[in-house]
Design a protein around this motif. Sequence first.
Motif, PDB file in Angstrom:
ATOM      1  N   LYS A   1       2.009  -2.863  -6.122  1.00 37.03           N
ATOM      2  CA  LYS A   1       2.426  -1.466  -6.091  1.00 37.03           C
ATOM      3  C   LYS A   1       2.208  -0.774  -7.446  1.00 37.03           C
ATOM      4  O   LYS A   1       1.791   0.373  -7.515  1.00 37.03           O
TER       5      LYS A   1
ATOM      6  N   THR B   1      -4.974   0.761   8.164  1.00 33.71           N
ATOM      7  CA  THR B   1      -3.664   1.238   7.698  1.00 33.71           C
ATOM      8  C   THR B   1      -3.127   2.306   8.649  1.00 33.71           C
ATOM      9  O   THR B   1      -1.946   2.297   9.015  1.00 33.71           O
TER      10      THR B   1
ATOM     11  N   ILE C   1       4.395  -0.074   9.701  1.00 35.18           N
ATOM     12  CA  ILE C   1       4.631   0.245   8.288  1.00 35.18           C
ATOM     13  C   ILE C   1       5.002   1.725   8.131  1.00 35.18           C
ATOM     14  O   ILE C   1       4.742   2.532   9.020  1.00 35.18           O
ATOM     15  N   GLU C   2       5.570   2.036   6.989  1.00 34.70           N
ATOM     16  CA  GLU C   2       5.938   3.424   6.661  1.00 34.70           C
ATOM     17  C   GLU C   2       4.673   4.274   6.475  1.00 34.70           C
ATOM     18  O   GLU C   2       3.675   3.780   5.933  1.00 34.70           O
TER      19      GLU C   2
ATOM     20  N   VAL D   1       2.676   4.464   3.024  1.00 38.60           N
ATOM     21  CA  VAL D   1       1.598   3.556   2.620  1.00 38.60           C
ATOM     22  C   VAL D   1       0.241   4.217   2.861  1.00 38.60           C
ATOM     23  O   VAL D   1      -0.645   4.200   2.003  1.00 38.60           O
TER      24      VAL D   1
ATOM     25  N   LYS E   1       1.500  -4.683   5.098  1.00 37.29           N
ATOM     26  CA  LYS E   1       2.864  -5.031   5.528  1.00 37.29           C
ATOM     27  C   LYS E   1       3.834  -4.012   4.937  1.00 37.29           C
ATOM     28  O   LYS E   1       4.757  -3.544   5.560  1.00 37.29           O
ATOM     29  N   LYS E   2       3.628  -3.681   3.655  1.00 35.01           N
ATOM     30  CA  LYS E   2       4.359  -2.596   3.000  1.00 35.01           C
ATOM     31  C   LYS E   2       3.537  -2.146   1.789  1.00 35.01           C
ATOM     32  O   LYS E   2       2.436  -2.651   1.583  1.00 35.01           O
ATOM     33  N   MET E   3       4.077  -1.222   0.996  1.00 36.22           N
ATOM     34  CA  MET E   3       3.334  -0.726  -0.165  1.00 36.22           C
ATOM     35  C   MET E   3       3.012  -1.900  -1.096  1.00 36.22           C
ATOM     36  O   MET E   3       3.905  -2.616  -1.540  1.00 36.22           O
TER      37      MET E   3
ATOM     38  N   LYS F   1       1.389  -4.684  -0.430  1.00 34.28           N
ATOM     39  CA  LYS F   1       1.407  -6.027   0.189  1.00 34.28           C
ATOM     40  C   LYS F   1       0.674  -6.032   1.527  1.00 34.28           C
ATOM     41  O   LYS F   1       0.961  -5.222   2.403  1.00 34.28           O
TER      42      LYS F   1
END
Length: 347
Positions: A194, A268, A277-278, A281, A326-328, A330
């Motif tokens: 990140k 993404t 995911i959010e 990202v 998976k997330k910011m 990662k």
Amino acid sequence: MKTVKIKASKSYSVLIGENLINSLPKHFQKAKIGGKLLIITDEKVNSFYGDKVLDILTFAGYNVQKYVVSGGEKSKSGKVYLEILDYLAQNEYTRKDTIVALGGGVVGDLAGFVSATYLRGINFVQIPTTLLAFADSSVGGKTAINLKSGKNLVGAFYQPKLVVCDISLIKTLDKKDYASGMAEIIKYGMIFDKKLLELIKNGMEENAEEIIFKCVALKKRVVQKDEKDNGVRGLLNFGHTLGHAVEKCSGFRVAHGKAVAIGMSIITETCVRKGLIESEVLNTLTELLVQYGLPTKTDIPLETLMEATMLDKKRKGGIITAVIPKKMGKCILKDFTIESWKDFILN
Ligand code: ZN
């Protein structure tokens, strides 16, 4: 200057800093590089730096020769490869001598494969000259040439004795090379870090040494865990399954870096759409790609791209291993059957 020490089958240092070329002899001596040196470079890099590097090393007392290939993928041919081997043999290079690759990925791959195979392996030093080669191809020991049937089909894993990343060289890069390199650098941030994404946002020019250092250190971590490319190293393929499809379906008119940018965007966006995911990202990725002049979309229909991914060489026994965010900062590896892969992206 920053140093990353790589401990693979051989140990070596990657040096990162400004104007390192001017102090090459010092770094060569420290890495115990002796014997005759053959600089392998391409016409374009030669016109900027060929004589400079040759003169600096010659002035320090090295016996240096230079071999210039035309450049581009066509230089990674069996013909060029054999010509260099013959040149080495005719000039009586021995295993004490050293090949110095001065250039981007093509020169690194070609000179690396020459080094791996001439007399079953002679010393090898890399001086990468593109962002992509700094951050990616100069660590990991992959070397290769092309066959008529495809890219990189013949090669070896072979570690250099030293890698010198002189970041002042990036000032002479053309826009195309620069954007391609940035796509892979953004990729590292997306997969692992990140904070790296924040540095990139604050500007490549201002933070080049720190950014390249982080990418090399991340690549080191991956390579040390997985030197022969069968596990975590797969994470570095983020954006590449669909990216390769974009390259192929565009008839290679879309350059590799741009294609990877599009590949990262598609996967993404898919994960956001599925609620995995959010959306932050995707927003961060899109902002960075746009900031560095990279595309996030293609006109090629998704169905066409998906067909092409089925033929991707990374496909093993009907299983497609995709890298998904998976997330910011990662990403993870996820195996799909052909049916579930189609379903994942298209629905
Ligand atoms: Zn790539």
